[in-house]
Design a protein around this motif. Structure first.
Motif, PDB file in Angstrom:
ATOM      1  N   LYS A 244       0.355 -24.016   5.661  1.00 30.13           N
ATOM      2  CA  LYS A 244      -1.283 -23.990   5.003  1.00 30.13           C
ATOM      3  C   LYS A 244      -2.542 -23.036   5.196  1.00 30.13           C
ATOM      4  N   GLY A 245      -1.619 -21.897   5.243  1.00 29.84           N
ATOM      5  CA  GLY A 245      -2.523 -20.569   5.632  1.00 29.84           C
ATOM      6  C   GLY A 245      -2.801 -20.436   7.349  1.00 29.84           C
ATOM      7  N   THR A 246      -2.769 -21.243   7.913  1.00 29.91           N
ATOM      8  CA  THR A 246      -3.232 -21.042   8.973  1.00 29.91           C
ATOM      9  C   THR A 246      -2.945 -20.274  10.359  1.00 29.91           C
ATOM     10  N   HIS A 247      -1.702 -19.596  10.233  1.00 31.24           N
ATOM     11  CA  HIS A 247      -1.579 -18.735  10.638  1.00 31.24           C
ATOM     12  C   HIS A 247      -1.833 -17.694  10.226  1.00 31.24           C
ATOM     13  N   LEU A 248      -2.781 -16.901   9.694  1.00 31.24           N
ATOM     14  CA  LEU A 248      -4.177 -15.856   9.727  1.00 31.24           C
ATOM     15  C   LEU A 248      -5.362 -15.515  11.011  1.00 31.24           C
ATOM     16  N   SER A 249      -5.645 -16.911  11.470  1.00 31.73           N
ATOM     17  CA  SER A 249      -5.924 -17.014  12.972  1.00 31.73           C
ATOM     18  C   SER A 249      -5.301 -16.195  14.370  1.00 31.73           C
ATOM     19  N   HIS A 250      -3.932 -16.754  14.126  1.00 33.26           N
ATOM     20  CA  HIS A 250      -3.493 -16.366  15.024  1.00 33.26           C
ATOM     21  C   HIS A 250      -3.460 -14.968  15.881  1.00 33.26           C
ATOM     22  N   PRO A 251      -4.060 -14.422  16.962  1.00 37.83           N
ATOM     23  CA  PRO A 251      -3.929 -13.407  17.868  1.00 37.83           C
ATOM     24  C   PRO A 251      -2.554 -12.164  16.992  1.00 37.83           C
ATOM     25  N   LYS A 252      -1.564 -12.588  17.238  1.00 34.82           N
ATOM     26  CA  LYS A 252      -0.988 -11.808  16.737  1.00 34.82           C
ATOM     27  C   LYS A 252      -0.444 -11.130  14.968  1.00 34.82           C
ATOM     28  N   VAL A 253      -1.503 -12.155  14.134  1.00 36.52           N
ATOM     29  CA  VAL A 253      -1.617 -12.005  12.813  1.00 36.52           C
ATOM     30  C   VAL A 253      -3.017 -11.391  12.983  1.00 36.52           C
ATOM     31  N   THR A 254      -3.087  -9.841  11.782  1.00 36.20           N
ATOM     32  CA  THR A 254      -3.744  -9.295  11.786  1.00 36.20           C
ATOM     33  C   THR A 254      -3.891  -9.424   9.567  1.00 36.20           C
ATOM     34  N   VAL A 255      -5.428  -8.821   9.350  1.00 39.42           N
ATOM     35  CA  VAL A 255      -5.404  -8.681   7.884  1.00 39.42           C
ATOM     36  C   VAL A 255      -5.780  -7.089   7.030  1.00 39.42           C
ATOM     37  N   HIS A 256      -5.177  -6.897   6.147  1.00 38.18           N
ATOM     38  CA  HIS A 256      -6.427  -5.763   5.999  1.00 38.18           C
ATOM     39  C   HIS A 256      -6.034  -5.359   4.354  1.00 38.18           C
ATOM     40  N   ARG A 257      -7.481  -5.159   3.665  1.00 39.37           N
ATOM     41  CA  ARG A 257      -7.450  -5.504   2.284  1.00 39.37           C
ATOM     42  C   ARG A 257      -7.110  -3.782   1.885  1.00 39.37           C
ATOM     43  N   VAL A 258      -6.353  -3.731   0.920  1.00 37.04           N
ATOM     44  CA  VAL A 258      -6.937  -1.870   0.682  1.00 37.04           C
ATOM     45  C   VAL A 258      -6.403  -1.921  -1.122  1.00 37.04           C
ATOM     46  N   SER A 259      -6.060  -0.793  -1.246  1.00 36.91           N
ATOM     47  CA  SER A 259      -6.063  -0.411  -2.391  1.00 36.91           C
ATOM     48  C   SER A 259      -4.026   0.326  -2.479  1.00 36.91           C
ATOM     49  N   SER A 260      -4.007   0.464  -1.214  1.00 39.55           N
ATOM     50  CA  SER A 260      -2.851   1.355  -1.527  1.00 39.55           C
ATOM     51  C   SER A 260      -2.037   0.711  -0.037  1.00 39.55           C
ATOM     52  N   ILE A 261      -1.182   1.276  -0.581  1.00 37.92           N
ATOM     53  CA  ILE A 261      -0.529   1.475   1.051  1.00 37.92           C
ATOM     54  C   ILE A 261       1.397   1.808   1.149  1.00 37.92           C
ATOM     55  N   GLU A 262       1.364   2.969   2.492  1.00 35.61           N
ATOM     56  CA  GLU A 262       2.784   2.920   2.177  1.00 35.61           C
ATOM     57  C   GLU A 262       3.568   2.570   3.268  1.00 35.61           C
ATOM     58  N   LEU A 263       4.599   2.182   3.030  1.00 37.35           N
ATOM     59  CA  LEU A 263       4.857   1.466   4.506  1.00 37.35           C
ATOM     60  C   LEU A 263       6.903   2.210   4.493  1.00 37.35           C
ATOM     61  N   ALA A 264       6.935   1.794   5.273  1.00 35.34           N
ATOM     62  CA  ALA A 264       8.338   2.920   6.015  1.00 35.34           C
ATOM     63  C   ALA A 264       9.135   1.863   7.397  1.00 35.34           C
ATOM     64  N   ALA A 265      10.528   2.029   6.891  1.00 33.75           N
ATOM     65  CA  ALA A 265      11.085   0.969   8.008  1.00 33.75           C
ATOM     66  C   ALA A 265      12.275   1.096   7.704  1.00 33.75           C
ATOM     67  N   ALA A 266      13.414   1.729   8.746  1.00 33.33           N
ATOM     68  CA  ALA A 266      15.059   1.677   9.019  1.00 33.33           C
ATOM     69  C   ALA A 266      15.428   0.649   8.755  1.00 33.33           C
ATOM     70  N   GLY A 267      16.583   0.375   7.799  1.00 32.57           N
ATOM     71  CA  GLY A 267      16.813  -0.392   7.344  1.00 32.57           C
ATOM     72  C   GLY A 267      16.596  -1.995   6.957  1.00 32.57           C
TER      73      GLY A 267
END
Length: 302
Positions: A244-267
């Motif tokens: 339902k999209g209601t997870h966005l209000s949970h304190p463990k969830v954050t939303v960023h609006r950006v035009s680019s993103i770099e992601l790195a994580a092992a495995g």
């Protein structure tokens, strides 16, 4: 614009619905006065080559018939060109079509909608995500959700939705937060622990899971949903709210609006539009107006 239209068909989509769906879609286009030719391929690479040849040859539109995998393949052929994309969604997930407000598993209606847009000379310009040379229209997934995909792909002995459910249970049993390095819009790279990070051009993945619920496909920005370092118990509570999209209000969830993103994580493997993209690290960029679609919305002239 030429009156010849290319149907780009995945005959195996939706457990065989693709082959049956092509006919009513083609009939709707022919009834509107268009000449229709069909493109099939022996495999994904061959199909993409043929689609690109049709685009280079000046086809009036590329109409993709299938699921999100077929839409992803079609995007690789039409992105950055003037050739409009039609969507006949008959797959299992259909998230790209859902985000565009297109008919789902109604090929005749989808064919008529494409024909009306072509005859009216209108298209909708939407953004796409880009990672290297790969384009995506809906969501790039990384973390818990992509590990579920990894595990599901290894489960050759079981099929369907049951395979996905089993993969979720197995990943929950092995679950622990993932150390990420994340950079937004060229800013400083931060180290965080997260359950998953989803990069949304569209709002849904997995057949209607509204992971990036407020994403808009023509605003020039990604919606990046970060689910933080949850416990298993918290994840079990939060994850069902994704539908339902209601997870966005949970304190463990954050939303960023950006035009680019770099992601790195092992495995961690990234998936975009449900297709395996490759291992992190990666940089994803939102490209405004990268594709023209025959879909409802704010139209522009062909």
């Amino acid at each position: 614009m030429t009156s010849e239209i290319t149907l780009f068909v995945n005959p195996t989509a939706g457990r065989g619905r693709g082959a049956h769906a092509a006919q009513p879609a083609a009939s709707a286009l022919r009834d509107a006065g268009f000449s229709v030719r069909t493109v099939l391929g022996t495999d994904a690479d061959d199909a993409l080559r043929r689609a690109r040849e049709a685009v280079a040859g000046g086809t009036g539109a590329l109409i993709a018939v299938g699921g999100d995998g077929m839409m992803s393949l079609a995007l690789q052929a039409v992105a950055g060109t003037l050739t409009p994309l039609g969507v006949v969604a008959v797959g299992t997930g259909n998230d790209f079509a859902r985000a565009l407000g297109m008919p789902i598993r109604d090929p005749a209606a989808a064919g008529r909608l494409a024909a009306e847009a072509l005859k009216g000379g209108t298209v909708r310009e939407i953004d796409l995500g880009r990672v290297g040379e790969r384009w995506f229209g809906s969501v790039l997934a990384s973390g818990f959700d992509s590990r579920v995909n990894d595990r599901g792909n290894r489960m050759r002995w079981v099929g369907g939705r049951f395979k996905y459910d089993l993969a979720i249970l197995a990943e929950l049993a092995a679950f622990k937060p993932i150390p990420y390095r994340i950079g937004l819009d060229g800013g400083p790279v931060r180290e965080i622990e997260a359950t998953l990070i989803a990069v949304g051009n569209g709002s849904t993945y997995g057949g209607g899971m509204r992971i990036c619920a407020d994403a808009v496909m023509d605003d020039g920005l990604f919606d990046v949903t970060v689910v933080g370092d949850c416990s298993r118990t918290t994840l079990l509570k939060v994850f069902p709210r994704v539908y339902k999209g209601t997870h966005l209000s949970h304190p463990k969830v954050t939303v960023h609006r950006v035009s680019s993103i770099e992601l790195a994580a092992a495995g961690v493997t990234a998936y975009a539009d449900g297709e395996q993209l490759g291992a992190l690290p990666l940089t994803a960029t939102c490209v405004p107006g990268a594709v023209r679609v025959l879909a409802p919305g704010s139209p522009t002239g062909i």
